[in-house]
Design a protein around this motif. Structure first.
Motif, mmCIF file in Angstrom:
data_model
loop_
_atom_site.group_PDB
_atom_site.id
_atom_site.type_symbol
_atom_site.label_atom_id
_atom_site.label_comp_id
_atom_site.label_asym_id
_atom_site.label_seq_id
_atom_site.Cartn_x
_atom_site.Cartn_y
_atom_site.Cartn_z
ATOM 1 N N ASP A 122 0.847 -1.202 0.000
ATOM 2 C CA ASP A 122 0.000 0.000 0.000
ATOM 3 C C ASP A 122 0.879 1.247 0.000
ATOM 4 N N GLY A 123 0.252 2.372 -0.328
ATOM 5 C CA GLY A 123 0.983 3.636 -0.308
ATOM 6 C C GLY A 123 0.341 4.632 -1.254
ATOM 7 N N PRO A 124 0.815 5.879 -1.192
ATOM 8 C CA PRO A 124 0.235 6.934 -2.045
ATOM 9 C C PRO A 124 0.647 6.781 -3.504
ATOM 10 N N ALA A 125 -0.006 7.530 -4.380
ATOM 11 C CA ALA A 125 0.282 7.481 -5.813
ATOM 12 C C ALA A 125 1.714 7.939 -6.071
ATOM 13 N N LYS A 165 3.363 -7.291 4.652
ATOM 14 C CA LYS A 165 2.751 -5.997 4.326
ATOM 15 C C LYS A 165 3.854 -4.962 4.182
ATOM 16 N N ILE A 166 3.769 -4.223 3.096
ATOM 17 C CA ILE A 166 4.762 -3.191 2.837
ATOM 18 C C ILE A 166 4.022 -1.874 2.610
ATOM 19 N N PHE A 167 4.498 -0.807 3.256
ATOM 20 C CA PHE A 167 3.938 0.517 2.991
ATOM 21 C C PHE A 167 5.009 1.316 2.266
ATOM 22 N N PRO A 185 -0.726 0.031 7.656
ATOM 23 C CA PRO A 185 -1.111 -0.993 8.635
ATOM 24 C C PRO A 185 -0.034 -1.060 9.716
ATOM 25 N N PRO A 186 -0.424 -1.270 10.987
ATOM 26 C CA PRO A 186 0.554 -1.258 12.075
ATOM 27 C C PRO A 186 1.648 -2.307 11.883
ATOM 28 N N ASP A 187 1.320 -3.402 11.227
ATOM 29 C CA ASP A 187 2.324 -4.465 11.068
ATOM 30 C C ASP A 187 3.013 -4.417 9.703
ATOM 31 N N ALA A 188 2.951 -3.277 9.027
ATOM 32 C CA ALA A 188 3.618 -3.160 7.722
ATOM 33 C C ALA A 188 5.048 -2.653 7.892
ATOM 34 N N VAL A 189 5.888 -2.998 6.948
ATOM 35 C CA VAL A 189 7.241 -2.447 6.916
ATOM 36 C C VAL A 189 7.187 -1.183 6.070
ATOM 37 N N TYR A 190 7.678 -0.068 6.622
ATOM 38 C CA TYR A 190 7.653 1.215 5.922
ATOM 39 C C TYR A 190 8.927 1.359 5.088
#
Ligand code: DC
Length: 227
Positions: free
Chosen positions: A12-15, A142-144, A194-199
Motif C-alpha cells: 500500500d501507499g500513495p500514488a 505488508k509493505i507501505f 497498517p501497524p504491522d507493515a514495513v515502511y
C-alpha cells in the motif's frame, strides 16, 4: 517458496511511490500473480465517464462495479468488458475520477469480492491503498511504500511524458496532493499504514535499488517461518 501454501504480499501507499512497477517486478521474480487494484477502480471510473454516469450516482456506480468484467493480464495490460483499456485508464482525468468513485462503499464492496477471488488459486503481490488493512488483513507480508511528494510528482511527470502526454510539474504535483488527501481522508478504507507493515521510503532509491530492498525483505520474512 513456502511449499504449497499460497502467499499474499500486500503493498500500500500513495500514488507515485513506485507500487505498480515494484509489485509487477516482484511478482515476476517470485512467480506470483500481480494485481493492480488501482487499475480496477480506474476501469470502473472510465466506464462511468464513457457512459455518462455521474461520479456521485451511487446506485449506478455500484451496478457498474459489479458488472464490470475486468481482466488484469500478466505484463500489466488491463481489459474492461472485452476491450483493452491499458492506456485509457492512465489518463489523469480517470485517476481523479477513480479517486472519487473509490470513496463509495458500494463500489469498494463490489471490487473487494473480485480482489479476494484472485488470491484463492494463486500467490499474489497485490497493491493499492487498503490491501493490508481491509482486503487482506492477514497478509503474509505488508509493505507501505512512500516517497516525498516532489519525487512522486517527478516520477508521474516522466510517466506522462513517456506516454506522450506532457504536463506541467505544478499541475501533476497538485493533482497528486489532491488525490492523496482524498484517499487518506475518506471514511471507507482510507489509505493508512497498517501497524504491522514495513515502511519503505523510495525517495532516494532507483527502482532497481528498491526492488532489491523489497526482495530481501520478502525472502527474510518467508524463510524464517513467519510465512
Ligand atoms: O493506484 P492508482 O493511482 O492506480 O489508484 C487510482 C485510485 O483508486 C486512487 O486514487 C484511489 C483508488 N484506490 C483505492 O481506493 N483503493 C485501492 N486499493 C486502490 C486504488
Amino acid at each position: 517458496m513456502g511449499g504449497n501454501k499460497r502467499i499474499v504480499i500486500a503493498i500500500d501507499g500513495p500514488a507515485g511511490a513506485g507500487k505498480s512497477t515494484l509489485a509487477r517486478r516482484l511478482a515476476e521474480r517470485l512467480g506470483f500473480l500481480y494485481i493492480d487494484t488501482g487499475a480496477m477502480y480506474r476501469a470502473v471510473a472510465l466506464w462511468a465517464l464513457r457512459s455518462g454516469v455521474g461520479l456521485a450516482d451511487e446506485l449506478r456506480l455500484a451496478q457498474l462495479a459489479k458488472e464490470a468484467h475486468i481482466e488484469l493480464l500478466p505484463g500489466g495490460r488491463v481489459w474492461l468488458n472485452q476491450q483493452d483499456v491499458t492506456e485509457a485508464i492512465r489518463d489523469p482525468a480517470v485517476a481523479q475520477a477513480a479517486s472519487q468513485v473509490s470513496t463509495l462503499p458500494c463500489v469498494r464492496r463490489a471490487l473487494l469480492d473480485k480482489q479476494r477471488a484472485y488470491a484463492v488459486a494463486s500467490s499474489v503481490v497485490m497493491e493499492g491503498r487498503d490491501i493490508g488493512t481491509v482486503v487482506f488483513p492477514e497478509a503474509d507480508i505488508k509493505i507501505f511504500l512512500d516517497a516525498h511528494l516532489d519525487v512522486r510528482a517527478q516520477r508521474r511527470l516522466r510517466d506522462l511524458e513517456r506516454a506522450g502526454q506532457p504536463a506541467s510539474f505544478e499541475d501533476v504535483r497538485r493533482e497528486l496532493a489532491q488525490r492523496d488527501q482524498r484517499d487518506r481522508n475518506r471514511a471507507e478504507a482510507p489509505l493508512q499504514q497498517p501497524p504491522d507493515a514495513v515502511y519503505v521510503d523510495t525517495s532516494g532509491m532507483t527502482i532497481e535499488e528498491a526492488e532489491e530492498v523489497l526482495l530481501k525483505l520478502i525472502r527474510d520474512r518467508t524463510s524464517n517461518g513467519k510465512a
